[in-house]
Enzyme design. Sequence first.
Site, mmCIF file in Angstrom:
data_model
loop_
_atom_site.group_PDB
_atom_site.id
_atom_site.type_symbol
_atom_site.label_atom_id
_atom_site.label_comp_id
_atom_site.label_asym_id
_atom_site.label_seq_id
_atom_site.Cartn_x
_atom_site.Cartn_y
_atom_site.Cartn_z
ATOM 1 N N ASP A 21 0.813 -1.228 0.000
ATOM 2 C CA ASP A 21 0.000 0.000 0.000
ATOM 3 C C ASP A 21 0.840 1.269 0.000
ATOM 4 O O ASP A 21 0.407 2.315 0.479
ATOM 5 C CB ASP A 21 -0.958 0.043 1.211
ATOM 6 C CG ASP A 21 -1.748 -1.231 1.342
ATOM 7 O OD1 ASP A 21 -2.190 -1.744 0.307
ATOM 8 O OD2 ASP A 21 -1.910 -1.715 2.476
ATOM 9 N N LYS A 24 2.198 2.235 -5.145
ATOM 10 C CA LYS A 24 2.919 1.811 -6.354
ATOM 11 C C LYS A 24 2.128 2.139 -7.612
ATOM 12 O O LYS A 24 2.684 2.381 -8.672
ATOM 13 C CB LYS A 24 3.192 0.303 -6.316
ATOM 14 C CG LYS A 24 4.073 -0.126 -5.169
ATOM 15 C CD LYS A 24 4.316 -1.616 -5.159
ATOM 16 C CE LYS A 24 3.155 -2.454 -4.672
ATOM 17 N NZ LYS A 24 2.818 -2.306 -3.261
ATOM 18 N N GLY A 48 -4.499 -4.279 -4.216
ATOM 19 C CA GLY A 48 -5.601 -3.368 -4.561
ATOM 20 C C GLY A 48 -5.053 -2.004 -4.882
ATOM 21 O O GLY A 48 -4.281 -1.453 -4.121
ATOM 22 N N HIS A 49 -5.400 -1.488 -6.058
ATOM 23 C CA HIS A 49 -5.015 -0.109 -6.336
ATOM 24 C C HIS A 49 -6.190 0.599 -6.980
ATOM 25 O O HIS A 49 -6.953 0.025 -7.750
ATOM 26 C CB HIS A 49 -3.752 -0.016 -7.192
ATOM 27 C CG HIS A 49 -3.640 -1.101 -8.212
ATOM 28 N ND1 HIS A 49 -2.746 -2.128 -8.082
ATOM 29 C CD2 HIS A 49 -4.324 -1.319 -9.332
ATOM 30 C CE1 HIS A 49 -2.897 -2.934 -9.104
ATOM 31 N NE2 HIS A 49 -3.841 -2.477 -9.890
ATOM 32 N N GLN A 226 2.186 -6.339 -3.423
ATOM 33 C CA GLN A 226 2.541 -6.363 -1.997
ATOM 34 C C GLN A 226 3.921 -5.712 -1.806
ATOM 35 O O GLN A 226 4.237 -4.785 -2.524
ATOM 36 C CB GLN A 226 2.483 -7.793 -1.425
ATOM 37 C CG GLN A 226 1.077 -8.323 -1.268
ATOM 38 C CD GLN A 226 0.500 -8.863 -2.558
ATOM 39 O OE1 GLN A 226 1.172 -9.537 -3.302
ATOM 40 N NE2 GLN A 226 -0.759 -8.568 -2.820
HETATM 41 P P1 IMP Z 1 -2.927 -12.650 2.208
HETATM 42 O O1 IMP Z 1 -1.976 -12.232 1.142
HETATM 43 O O2 IMP Z 1 -4.349 -12.283 1.918
HETATM 44 O O3 IMP Z 1 -2.765 -14.083 2.580
HETATM 45 O O4 IMP Z 1 -2.565 -11.814 3.538
HETATM 46 C C1 IMP Z 1 -1.346 -12.012 4.250
HETATM 47 C C2 IMP Z 1 -0.860 -10.699 4.836
HETATM 48 O O5 IMP Z 1 -0.452 -9.835 3.770
HETATM 49 C C3 IMP Z 1 -1.914 -9.905 5.594
HETATM 50 O O6 IMP Z 1 -1.271 -9.211 6.643
HETATM 51 C C4 IMP Z 1 -2.442 -8.925 4.570
HETATM 52 O O7 IMP Z 1 -3.004 -7.791 5.171
HETATM 53 C C5 IMP Z 1 -1.171 -8.607 3.820
HETATM 54 N N1 IMP Z 1 -1.389 -8.185 2.432
HETATM 55 C C6 IMP Z 1 -1.649 -8.960 1.358
HETATM 56 N N2 IMP Z 1 -1.758 -8.224 0.246
HETATM 57 C C7 IMP Z 1 -1.541 -6.954 0.600
HETATM 58 C C8 IMP Z 1 -1.482 -5.711 -0.132
HETATM 59 O O8 IMP Z 1 -1.639 -5.645 -1.352
HETATM 60 N N3 IMP Z 1 -1.237 -4.605 0.621
HETATM 61 C C9 IMP Z 1 -1.020 -4.653 1.954
HETATM 62 N N4 IMP Z 1 -1.052 -5.772 2.662
HETATM 63 C C10 IMP Z 1 -1.305 -6.923 1.999
#
Ligand code: IMP
Length: 411
Positions: A21, A24, A48-49, A226
């Site tokens: 977040d 990017k 998510g963007h 991420q």
């Molecule tokens: P998962 O990827 O949904 O399994 O989540 C694992 C961890 O990564 C959690 O703490 C999420 O909040 C974090 N996370 C996954 N994708 C993002 C992203 O695009 N931005 C910020 N945090 C993320």
Amino acid sequence: MQKFLSDLGSCTAIIGAQWGDEGKGKVTDILGEHFDVIARACGGANAGHTIVVGGKKHVFHLLPAGCLHEGKPVVLGSGMVIHLATLLEEIETLKRAGVNLLDRLFISGSAHILFEFHKNIDVVMEERRGAKGIGTTKRGIGPAYMDKAARSGVRMEQLTSDLAAVLTEKAKAVKSMYGIDVDMEAELGALKTAAALLKHTIVPSLPDFLRGFIEKKKTMLIEGAQAVLLDLDHGSYPYVTSSFTTATGALQGLGLPPKILSSCIGVAKAYCTRVGSGDFLTEDTGEAGERLRERGGEYGSTTGRPRRTGWLHLPDLKYGAFINGFTAINLTKLDVLDTEKEIPVGIGVEAGGKVIYEKLAGWQTSTKSITEFSKLPKAAQDYVLFIEKQIRVPIRLIGTGQGREEIIIRN
Ligand code: IMP
């Protein structure tokens, strides 16, 4: 801008330097028009963007932010896990705004399909973890990669095959392990709809396909998803995502050789945020943290969750700079700090685990929309220069607002 662009060279990766977040999407959007091919390598709809399409804001989860540049090939890499309905919805959103993607979308046949039941399993696994929950986005990411690693996943190259028998077997396992009833009709229906629309976009061998671009001297922008500290190997395990979020991970996800990367931009907020559980040494749970959340609009774009907020932690940025080989930093959202009197920056950790802070003077005046470094208040310049000196990577882009134009580019 011209000097900055020529320094980037022919293949640039944009990588999150913190916990995701960082913003990017904005830099990808700005740089996208200067590259021939836009690629995303790993992850799924956990990302998510926000993209403004036809004057309306939309949150995209699977398509890279650079997809709006008409006529440019958009690649979804082998390292991705793709929820078909989400992808179709994003393509449809673009179509409604008059942007056609289907004739320039290329999906690796080796990318995995993320089914609805993966999302259900994600929810059950989080419940079972109880207080030790990871705080996942509940988008089924972990379970889809579990299937991939177990070599029992379904890949995009199978999209047009008859998957009824495979899914029936899967459904039995899912029921016995997690007590979940797989809705076979819905899963098979989603596959059929997606196959009709996407079968022509599937690329049997992504490395061979991308080699074709490289041989024609096409330039490529790789949009990381991420961020470093969420990397499965190098992040704050187990509070990480299930994919490889580094520049190396992105190259692996696309099947590109390491030597191809000519530059790597690390994107870091001027402060720090995190969603989900896990260590956050410089977290500020007081008034200042609340202020950062409100001023920075720090609510997850995928889940809407309030983000945890705090200060920069320079050892983390140095770590990310090393792993990814950052050639430049994009420091985003500098203007969010405009009202702070004093800005703590974590510079190290004592033996007992206590963070050592350096307190820098705030500037308490607006930096919003400033586009030249020399026009920043002195204290803001000093803040940027301090970080740059510590992490030894030039901060060449500085965000001063949400808008596309609100950025300082340093040559
Ligand atoms: P998962 O990827 O949904 O399994 O989540 C694992 C961890 O990564 C959690 O703490 C999420 O909040 C974090 N996370 C996954 N994708 C993002 C992203 O695009 N931005 C910020 N945090 C993320």
